[in-house]
Design a protein around this motif. Sequence first.
Motif, short mmCIF file in Angstrom:
data_model
loop_
_atom_site.label_atom_id
_atom_site.label_comp_id
_atom_site.label_asym_id
_atom_site.label_seq_id
_atom_site.Cartn_x
_atom_site.Cartn_y
_atom_site.Cartn_z
N ILE A 108 55.12 -37.59 70.61
CA ILE A 108 55.31 -39.04 70.49
C ILE A 108 55.39 -39.64 71.89
N LYS A 109 54.44 -40.51 72.19
CA LYS A 109 54.37 -41.15 73.50
C LYS A 109 55.19 -42.45 73.46
N VAL A 110 56.14 -42.60 74.38
CA VAL A 110 57.08 -43.72 74.33
C VAL A 110 57.13 -44.46 75.68
N VAL A 111 57.10 -45.79 75.62
CA VAL A 111 57.38 -46.61 76.80
C VAL A 111 58.70 -47.34 76.57
N ILE A 112 59.39 -47.65 77.65
CA ILE A 112 60.70 -48.29 77.60
C ILE A 112 60.65 -49.62 78.34
N ALA A 113 61.30 -50.64 77.81
CA ALA A 113 61.42 -51.91 78.51
C ALA A 113 62.85 -52.42 78.41
N ASP A 114 63.52 -52.53 79.56
CA ASP A 114 64.89 -53.05 79.62
C ASP A 114 65.12 -53.54 81.04
N ASP A 115 65.79 -54.68 81.18
CA ASP A 115 66.01 -55.21 82.53
C ASP A 115 67.15 -54.52 83.26
N ASP A 116 67.86 -53.65 82.58
CA ASP A 116 68.96 -52.90 83.20
C ASP A 116 68.45 -51.51 83.63
N GLN A 163 61.68 -32.29 72.77
CA GLN A 163 60.46 -31.48 72.85
C GLN A 163 59.25 -32.17 72.23
N ASP A 164 59.50 -33.15 71.34
CA ASP A 164 58.39 -33.81 70.65
C ASP A 164 58.09 -35.19 71.20
N MET A 165 58.64 -35.52 72.39
CA MET A 165 58.43 -36.85 72.95
C MET A 165 57.94 -36.78 74.39
N HIS A 166 57.19 -37.81 74.77
CA HIS A 166 56.68 -37.92 76.14
C HIS A 166 56.99 -39.30 76.69
N PHE A 167 57.68 -39.35 77.81
CA PHE A 167 57.98 -40.62 78.47
C PHE A 167 56.73 -41.11 79.19
N ALA A 168 56.26 -42.32 78.80
CA ALA A 168 55.00 -42.84 79.33
C ALA A 168 55.19 -43.99 80.32
N GLY A 169 56.44 -44.27 80.70
CA GLY A 169 56.67 -45.32 81.68
C GLY A 169 57.73 -46.30 81.24
N ALA A 170 58.24 -47.08 82.23
CA ALA A 170 59.30 -48.05 81.95
C ALA A 170 58.96 -49.38 82.60
N GLN A 212 48.85 -47.40 78.73
CA GLN A 212 49.23 -46.07 78.27
C GLN A 212 48.92 -45.79 76.81
N LYS A 213 48.75 -46.84 76.00
CA LYS A 213 48.51 -46.67 74.55
C LYS A 213 49.58 -45.76 73.92
N PRO A 214 50.86 -46.14 74.02
CA PRO A 214 51.92 -45.28 73.47
C PRO A 214 52.00 -45.38 71.95
N ASP A 215 52.77 -44.49 71.36
CA ASP A 215 53.04 -44.56 69.92
C ASP A 215 54.14 -45.57 69.63
N VAL A 216 55.17 -45.60 70.50
CA VAL A 216 56.33 -46.46 70.29
C VAL A 216 56.67 -47.19 71.59
N ARG A 219 50.06 -57.60 67.58
CA ARG A 219 48.78 -58.28 67.39
C ARG A 219 47.62 -57.44 67.93
N GLU A 220 47.83 -56.81 69.09
CA GLU A 220 46.78 -56.01 69.71
C GLU A 220 46.82 -54.54 69.26
N LYS A 221 47.77 -54.22 68.37
CA LYS A 221 47.91 -52.87 67.84
C LYS A 221 48.03 -51.83 68.95
N LEU A 222 48.90 -52.14 69.91
CA LEU A 222 49.09 -51.27 71.07
C LEU A 222 50.09 -50.15 70.81
N ALA A 223 51.08 -50.41 69.94
CA ALA A 223 52.15 -49.45 69.66
C ALA A 223 52.99 -49.99 68.52
N GLN A 224 53.95 -49.18 68.07
CA GLN A 224 54.96 -49.64 67.11
C GLN A 224 56.21 -50.04 67.90
#
Length: 211
Positions: free
Chosen positions: A2-10, A25-32, A46-50, A71-76
């Motif tokens: 599971i490819k994941v990106v994170i967004a938080d101002d902290d 083991q089943d996740m990949h950090f794709a950027g913040a 990055q086209k992440p899953d989440v 709208r752009e179907k980039l991730a969930q």
Amino acid sequence: MIKVVIADDDAIVREGLKLMLSMQQDMHFAGAAENGEAAVALCREQKPDVALLDIRMPGMDGIAAAEIILREKLAQPLLLTTFDEEDFIIKALGIGVSGYILKNSPSERIMNAIRAVAAGAAVFQQDILECVQGRLETGKSGGQAFFEGLSKREMEVAELIAEGYSNQEIADKLYLSNGTVRNHVSLILEKTGLEHRTQIAVQYLNSKKAD
């Protein structure tokens, strides 16, 4: 994986979530990213899953980012929220975001929420549901009468959606194909006038509460 990106101002929150992800083991950090605009750009790249998004961020907030991502179907999108953000959650429900998790949740719960959203399930903690029940505008009365036009099978599907199951999980539980479940979801939306599965979940829970 599971490819994941994170967004938080902290920055501390970002690093904490990155650490949590690195231990799975089943996740990949794709950027913040530190705001919604950067999160959208990261998702396009990055086209992440989440996309794990804080609701409140400077500039473009998590809801505006989630709307573009959907709208752009980039991730969930999975929104990080707090108890005092009821109005934000209602707005997010309106655009079809199906995942919400409290920021102070244990790491295991956050990771499981990521897995569920990646699988296509709706994720609502009970505390969040209690905040928004009764506030989703549907234009129809509450109670089971709201679903009176549905077949028995469609009601079973609606109930499982409200319990957070993905289409594949519903198919497995009801011994149906994934395509058949998708058709049932489409019919439920058509018959009730709702726009997406998140509204099915909230309206079902509202109807049970009203009865």
